[in-house]
Design a protein around this motif. Structure first.
Motif, PDB file in Angstrom:
ATOM      1  N   ALA A  83       2.458  17.529  15.009  1.00  0.00           N
ATOM      2  CA  ALA A  83       3.907  17.478  14.792  1.00  0.00           C
ATOM      3  C   ALA A  83       4.484  16.155  15.285  1.00  0.00           C
ATOM      4  O   ALA A  83       5.379  15.577  14.650  1.00  0.00           O
ATOM      5  N   MET A  84       3.964  15.665  16.401  1.00  0.00           N
ATOM      6  CA  MET A  84       4.409  14.367  16.914  1.00  0.00           C
ATOM      7  C   MET A  84       4.049  13.250  15.940  1.00  0.00           C
ATOM      8  O   MET A  84       4.844  12.325  15.717  1.00  0.00           O
ATOM      9  N   ALA A  85       2.857  13.333  15.344  1.00  0.00           N
ATOM     10  CA  ALA A  85       2.446  12.322  14.365  1.00  0.00           C
ATOM     11  C   ALA A  85       3.370  12.333  13.157  1.00  0.00           C
ATOM     12  O   ALA A  85       3.767  11.276  12.638  1.00  0.00           O
ATOM     13  N   LEU A  86       3.724  13.537  12.692  1.00  0.00           N
ATOM     14  CA  LEU A  86       4.632  13.657  11.547  1.00  0.00           C
ATOM     15  C   LEU A  86       5.981  13.014  11.858  1.00  0.00           C
ATOM     16  O   LEU A  86       6.498  12.207  11.069  1.00  0.00           O
ATOM     17  N   CYS A  87       6.565  13.375  13.002  1.00  0.00           N
ATOM     18  CA  CYS A  87       7.901  12.866  13.356  1.00  0.00           C
ATOM     19  C   CYS A  87       7.870  11.363  13.607  1.00  0.00           C
ATOM     20  O   CYS A  87       8.795  10.633  13.209  1.00  0.00           O
ATOM     21  N   THR A  88       6.808  10.895  14.257  1.00  0.00           N
ATOM     22  CA  THR A  88       6.696   9.460  14.529  1.00  0.00           C
ATOM     23  C   THR A  88       6.550   8.676  13.241  1.00  0.00           C
ATOM     24  O   THR A  88       7.201   7.646  13.036  1.00  0.00           O
ATOM     25  N   LEU A 106      -0.175  18.290   5.625  1.00  0.00           N
ATOM     26  CA  LEU A 106       1.242  18.068   5.327  1.00  0.00           C
ATOM     27  C   LEU A 106       1.763  16.865   6.106  1.00  0.00           C
ATOM     28  O   LEU A 106       2.531  16.044   5.582  1.00  0.00           O
ATOM     29  N   SER A 107       1.349  16.749   7.359  1.00  0.00           N
ATOM     30  CA  SER A 107       1.763  15.604   8.174  1.00  0.00           C
ATOM     31  C   SER A 107       1.256  14.299   7.584  1.00  0.00           C
ATOM     32  O   SER A 107       1.976  13.294   7.542  1.00  0.00           O
ATOM     33  N   ASP A 108       0.005  14.304   7.095  1.00  0.00           N
ATOM     34  CA  ASP A 108      -0.577  13.084   6.528  1.00  0.00           C
ATOM     35  C   ASP A 108       0.156  12.649   5.268  1.00  0.00           C
ATOM     36  O   ASP A 108       0.355  11.444   5.040  1.00  0.00           O
ATOM     37  N   VAL A 109       0.543  13.611   4.414  1.00  0.00           N
ATOM     38  CA  VAL A 109       1.275  13.247   3.200  1.00  0.00           C
ATOM     39  C   VAL A 109       2.583  12.550   3.547  1.00  0.00           C
ATOM     40  O   VAL A 109       2.973  11.556   2.922  1.00  0.00           O
ATOM     41  N   ILE A 110       3.260  13.043   4.584  1.00  0.00           N
ATOM     42  CA  ILE A 110       4.552  12.462   4.959  1.00  0.00           C
ATOM     43  C   ILE A 110       4.364  11.150   5.698  1.00  0.00           C
ATOM     44  O   ILE A 110       4.988  10.130   5.359  1.00  0.00           O
ATOM     45  N   ALA A 111       3.505  11.154   6.725  1.00  0.00           N
ATOM     46  CA  ALA A 111       3.373   9.977   7.595  1.00  0.00           C
ATOM     47  C   ALA A 111       2.628   8.831   6.928  1.00  0.00           C
ATOM     48  O   ALA A 111       2.943   7.661   7.170  1.00  0.00           O
ATOM     49  N   PHE A 112       1.633   9.152   6.074  1.00  0.00           N
ATOM     50  CA  PHE A 112       0.792   8.104   5.501  1.00  0.00           C
ATOM     51  C   PHE A 112       0.891   8.008   3.981  1.00  0.00           C
ATOM     52  O   PHE A 112       0.188   7.197   3.378  1.00  0.00           O
ATOM     53  N   GLY A 113       1.743   8.853   3.395  1.00  0.00           N
ATOM     54  CA  GLY A 113       1.997   8.751   1.972  1.00  0.00           C
ATOM     55  C   GLY A 113       3.429   8.332   1.703  1.00  0.00           C
ATOM     56  O   GLY A 113       3.691   7.222   1.222  1.00  0.00           O
ATOM     57  N   ALA A 169      -1.062  12.814  -1.767  1.00  0.00           N
ATOM     58  CA  ALA A 169      -1.013  14.273  -1.839  1.00  0.00           C
ATOM     59  C   ALA A 169      -2.249  14.829  -2.549  1.00  0.00           C
ATOM     60  O   ALA A 169      -2.823  15.844  -2.122  1.00  0.00           O
ATOM     61  N   LEU A 170      -2.669  14.178  -3.642  1.00  0.00           N
ATOM     62  CA  LEU A 170      -3.848  14.638  -4.366  1.00  0.00           C
ATOM     63  C   LEU A 170      -5.104  14.531  -3.519  1.00  0.00           C
ATOM     64  O   LEU A 170      -5.968  15.418  -3.549  1.00  0.00           O
ATOM     65  N   GLY A 183     -13.589   8.599  -0.780  1.00  0.00           N
ATOM     66  CA  GLY A 183     -12.389   7.786  -0.923  1.00  0.00           C
ATOM     67  C   GLY A 183     -11.900   7.280   0.424  1.00  0.00           C
ATOM     68  O   GLY A 183     -12.456   7.589   1.479  1.00  0.00           O
ATOM     69  N   VAL A 184     -10.838   6.512   0.377  1.00  0.00           N
ATOM     70  CA  VAL A 184     -10.241   5.959   1.594  1.00  0.00           C
ATOM     71  C   VAL A 184      -9.327   7.009   2.214  1.00  0.00           C
ATOM     72  O   VAL A 184      -8.447   7.545   1.527  1.00  0.00           O
ATOM     73  N   PRO A 185      -9.504   7.350   3.498  1.00  0.00           N
ATOM     74  CA  PRO A 185      -8.606   8.319   4.151  1.00  0.00           C
ATOM     75  C   PRO A 185      -7.159   7.846   4.108  1.00  0.00           C
ATOM     76  O   PRO A 185      -6.884   6.638   4.077  1.00  0.00           O
ATOM     77  N   SER A 186      -6.229   8.791   4.102  1.00  0.00           N
ATOM     78  CA  SER A 186      -4.816   8.434   3.958  1.00  0.00           C
ATOM     79  C   SER A 186      -4.300   7.524   5.086  1.00  0.00           C
ATOM     80  O   SER A 186      -3.511   6.616   4.790  1.00  0.00           O
ATOM     81  N   PRO A 187      -4.691   7.693   6.359  1.00  0.00           N
ATOM     82  CA  PRO A 187      -4.221   6.728   7.365  1.00  0.00           C
ATOM     83  C   PRO A 187      -4.705   5.308   7.080  1.00  0.00           C
ATOM     84  O   PRO A 187      -3.945   4.343   7.232  1.00  0.00           O
ATOM     85  N   ALA A 188      -5.972   5.186   6.659  1.00  0.00           N
ATOM     86  CA  ALA A 188      -6.490   3.863   6.307  1.00  0.00           C
ATOM     87  C   ALA A 188      -5.797   3.322   5.065  1.00  0.00           C
ATOM     88  O   ALA A 188      -5.507   2.118   4.962  1.00  0.00           O
TER      89      ALA A 188
END
Length: 255
Positions: free
Chosen positions: A22-27, A77-84, A115-116, A140-145
């Motif tokens: 949750a902290m990662a998402l908000c940050t 869900l956090s990754d889609v928001i924070a890294f997408g 998201a995909l 594939g390349v991870p979303s943070p990368a």
């Protein structure tokens, strides 16, 4: 007579990794807020800090034995928001809003690919046949990368002030490439697939220390170097996985 049922409620052990997520998402999402104020340094750092927290939550969950399906879904869900969504909106506010017609389309495509990728990961999470994962590679390349690569032009601009790094004619195709890499079937290195020879362990530790020192004294230079090294490792990871495939095929044929 004692009650054998466990006490109701959720233990802190199970809650801790979800709190980090949750902290990662908000940050990460705060990067959009900073971008709206044209505070590009803080916007970029928000995504970087979110990446650090994202790397921690899974390890904390395994360390505390607090893994759960809920945590995996929340992490995606956090990754889609924070890294997408966040890096896409940052790049749009910084440069692609000046691109005629297709600037917003490219940003939407980047978020869609993030998201995909995560939907594919969730769909395969219980699958037995995962050749890349079983060999210690990512698909594939991870979303943070991917977010880090997408923000590379902004990082270069912050360090050098070079206006060519802000040219939408360069950034548009670069964003499309980063998005395509996230949903590709290209095998990329994961932490478990990287092996360091014993003779190089002290050199590796010295390199990590140097990178940490650079993050303090010259953070943009350190992030640029990390992004370029990661991009350069992608072809090597493809070659390395091809060797693994050949070894597996030979072993299967001999068996």
């Amino acid at each position: 007579m004692t009650d054998s049922n466990p006490r109701p409620g959720i233990s802190l052990r199970a809650l801790a990794p979800n709190a980090v997520t949750a902290m990662a998402l908000c940050t990460g999402l705060s990067g959009v807020w900073f971008a709206m104020q044209s505070n590009w340094d803080a916007a970029l750092l928000s995504v970087v800090v979110a990446g650090v927290l994202d790397a921690m939550d899974g390890r904390i969950a395994r360390m505390l034995k607090g893994e759960s399906r809920f945590g995996a879904e929340l992490d995606s869900l956090s990754d889609v928001i924070a890294f997408g969504a966040t890096p896409s909106l940052i790049i749009y506010s910084w440069a692609l809003q000046h691109m005629p017609r297709f600037g917003w389309t490219i940003c939407l495509f980047f978020v869609l690919c993030a998201a995909l990728r995560l939907a594919r990961f969730n769909a395969r999470i219980d699958a037995d046949d995962q050749p890349h994962k079983s060999a210690g590679f990512n698909t594939g390349v991870p979303s943070p990368a991917g977010a880090g690569l997408a923000l590379l032009p902004l990082t270069i601009w912050l360090e050098t002030g070079a206006e060519w790094a802000r040219d939408y004619r360069l950034i548009g195709p670069w964003m499309l490439l980063c998005a395509a890499l996230m949903i590709s079937n290209v095998a990329t290195f994961s932490w478990s697939s990287i092996r360091i020879r014993r003779s190089f362990r002290f050199l590796a530790l010295a390199g990590v220390g140097l990178f940490a020192a650079a993050l303090i004294s010259a953070p943009w230079v350190a992030l640029i170097a990390a992004s370029l090294v990661y991009a350069g490792l992608i072809p090597l990871s493809v070659v390395s996985y091809a060797k693994v495939k050949r070894t597996r095929r030979a072993t299967a044929q001999s068996a």
